[in-house]
Design a protein around this motif. Structure first.
Motif, PDB file in Angstrom:
ATOM      1  N   ASP A 209       0.786  -1.254   0.029  1.00 30.86           N
ATOM      2  CA  ASP A 209       0.114  -0.144  -0.008  1.00 30.86           C
ATOM      3  C   ASP A 209       0.704   1.075   0.066  1.00 30.86           C
ATOM      4  OD1 ASP A 209      -2.214  -1.563  -0.010  1.00 30.86           O
ATOM      5  OD2 ASP A 209      -2.807  -1.440   2.149  1.00 30.86           O
ATOM      6  N   LEU A 210       2.016   1.123   0.792  1.00 34.35           N
ATOM      7  CA  LEU A 210       2.815   2.424   0.837  1.00 34.35           C
ATOM      8  C   LEU A 210       3.460   2.638  -0.735  1.00 34.35           C
ATOM      9  CD1 LEU A 210       5.127   1.841   4.075  1.00 34.35           C
ATOM     10  CD2 LEU A 210       2.984   3.501   3.739  1.00 34.35           C
ATOM     11  N   ARG A 211       4.025   1.521  -1.288  1.00 35.32           N
ATOM     12  CA  ARG A 211       4.654   1.860  -2.521  1.00 35.32           C
ATOM     13  C   ARG A 211       3.487   2.351  -3.541  1.00 35.32           C
ATOM     14  NH1 ARG A 211       6.773  -4.427  -2.274  1.00 35.32           N
ATOM     15  NH2 ARG A 211       8.843  -3.865  -1.462  1.00 35.32           N
ATOM     16  N   ALA A 212       2.107   1.836  -3.541  1.00 38.06           N
ATOM     17  CA  ALA A 212       1.278   2.478  -4.423  1.00 38.06           C
ATOM     18  C   ALA A 212       0.919   3.888  -4.175  1.00 38.06           C
ATOM     19  CB  ALA A 212      -0.167   1.703  -4.143  1.00 38.06           C
ATOM     20  N   LEU A 213       0.781   4.217  -2.818  1.00 38.28           N
ATOM     21  CA  LEU A 213       0.215   5.637  -2.603  1.00 38.28           C
ATOM     22  C   LEU A 213       1.508   6.270  -2.809  1.00 38.28           C
ATOM     23  CD1 LEU A 213       1.002   6.820   0.440  1.00 38.28           C
ATOM     24  CD2 LEU A 213      -0.388   5.030   1.097  1.00 38.28           C
ATOM     25  N   THR A 214       2.691   6.064  -2.528  1.00 37.30           N
ATOM     26  CA  THR A 214       3.962   7.075  -2.756  1.00 37.30           C
ATOM     27  C   THR A 214       3.932   7.279  -4.348  1.00 37.30           C
ATOM     28  OG1 THR A 214       5.434   5.350  -2.456  1.00 37.30           O
ATOM     29  CG2 THR A 214       4.831   6.740  -0.707  1.00 37.30           C
ATOM     30  N   LEU A 215       3.542   6.405  -5.033  1.00 35.87           N
ATOM     31  CA  LEU A 215       3.804   6.485  -6.604  1.00 35.87           C
ATOM     32  C   LEU A 215       2.594   7.437  -7.064  1.00 35.87           C
ATOM     33  CD1 LEU A 215       4.243   2.783  -8.010  1.00 35.87           C
ATOM     34  CD2 LEU A 215       5.898   5.004  -8.135  1.00 35.87           C
ATOM     35  N   GLN A 216       1.660   7.426  -6.301  1.00 41.12           N
ATOM     36  CA  GLN A 216       0.506   8.296  -6.767  1.00 41.12           C
ATOM     37  C   GLN A 216       0.720   9.930  -6.387  1.00 41.12           C
ATOM     38  OE1 GLN A 216      -2.914   6.799  -4.287  1.00 41.12           O
ATOM     39  NE2 GLN A 216      -2.990   4.798  -5.683  1.00 41.12           N
TER      40      GLN A 216
END
Ligand SMILES: [Fe+2]
Length: 199
Positions: A14-21
């Motif tokens: 989830d961290l990887r996804a939201l920091t990409l966003q």
């Protein structure tokens, strides 16, 4: 269908996804906060060794995860009774969620212009008690200190944009008016396979 308890691997994904966003630390901490709360309350990652503290620094910093480039660093922090951390910043965004016991977070603001090397004036501006499931978020230059005023070891979950021993950050002495480097003694699992959660 039974919902799986929230775990470290899913949290990292989830961290990887939201920091990409979004690269904006204000947006990131708003999105990480509720997830860190869920992970803190789920306690799926918590082990007896995470209660261990370093008597010299007054707390234990147990690394649960970091990416190969030191981003997305997650720690279990354990605080000895009557001990704490001096005022410090992080040099990266940070989210802290209470797991066990209650820690006092004291918030500070810097009032000098930073033009004198090694010198800094900070003023206390507030505080907040952090209990299980409570969340506090920080921008890279935010300054806080922590005290465990209870009779038992407290534990909290700390999530950083980057491992704080790889950021440029400081600790402050408000009475002496000084600023200097703040390097943690970190308990890091020796195996890189353990250190990096598989996805
Ligand atoms: Fe901190």
């Amino acid at each position: 269908m039974t919902r799986q308890p929230y775990g470290l691997v899913q949290f990292v994904n989830d961290l990887r996804a939201l920091t990409l966003q979004s690269p904006d630390p204000r947006v990131i901490v708003d999105r990480v906060g509720p997830l860190a709360r869920d992970l803190a309350l789920a306690r799926t990652w918590l082990a007896p060794r995470h209660y261990e503290c370093d008597a010299g620094q007054g707390f234990g910093a147990h690394l649960l995860h970091e990416e190969p480039d030191h981003t997305l660093a997650i720690f279990a922090g354990a605080w000895l009774p009557g001990r704490g951390a001096p005022p410090h910043n992080h040099g990266t965004w940070a989210v802290v969620a209470g797991v066990e016991g209650t820690e006092r977070n004291v918030f500070w603001t810097r009032v000098d212009d930073g033009s004198r090397p090694g010198r800094a004036d900070i003023r206390r501006v507030g505080d907040r008690m952090l209990g299980p499931g409570d969340v506090v978020t920080f921008q890279p230059e935010s300054i806080h200190s922590v005290v465990n005023a209870t009779a038992l070891v407290t534990v909290s979950l700390h999530v950083y944009g980057k491992h704080v021993n790889y950021t440029t950050r400081s600790q402050f002495d408000p009475e002496q008016g000084t600023e200097r480097a703040f390097i943690l003694k970190v308990d890091e699992p020796s195996s890189s396979d353990d250190r990096r959660s598989r996805s």
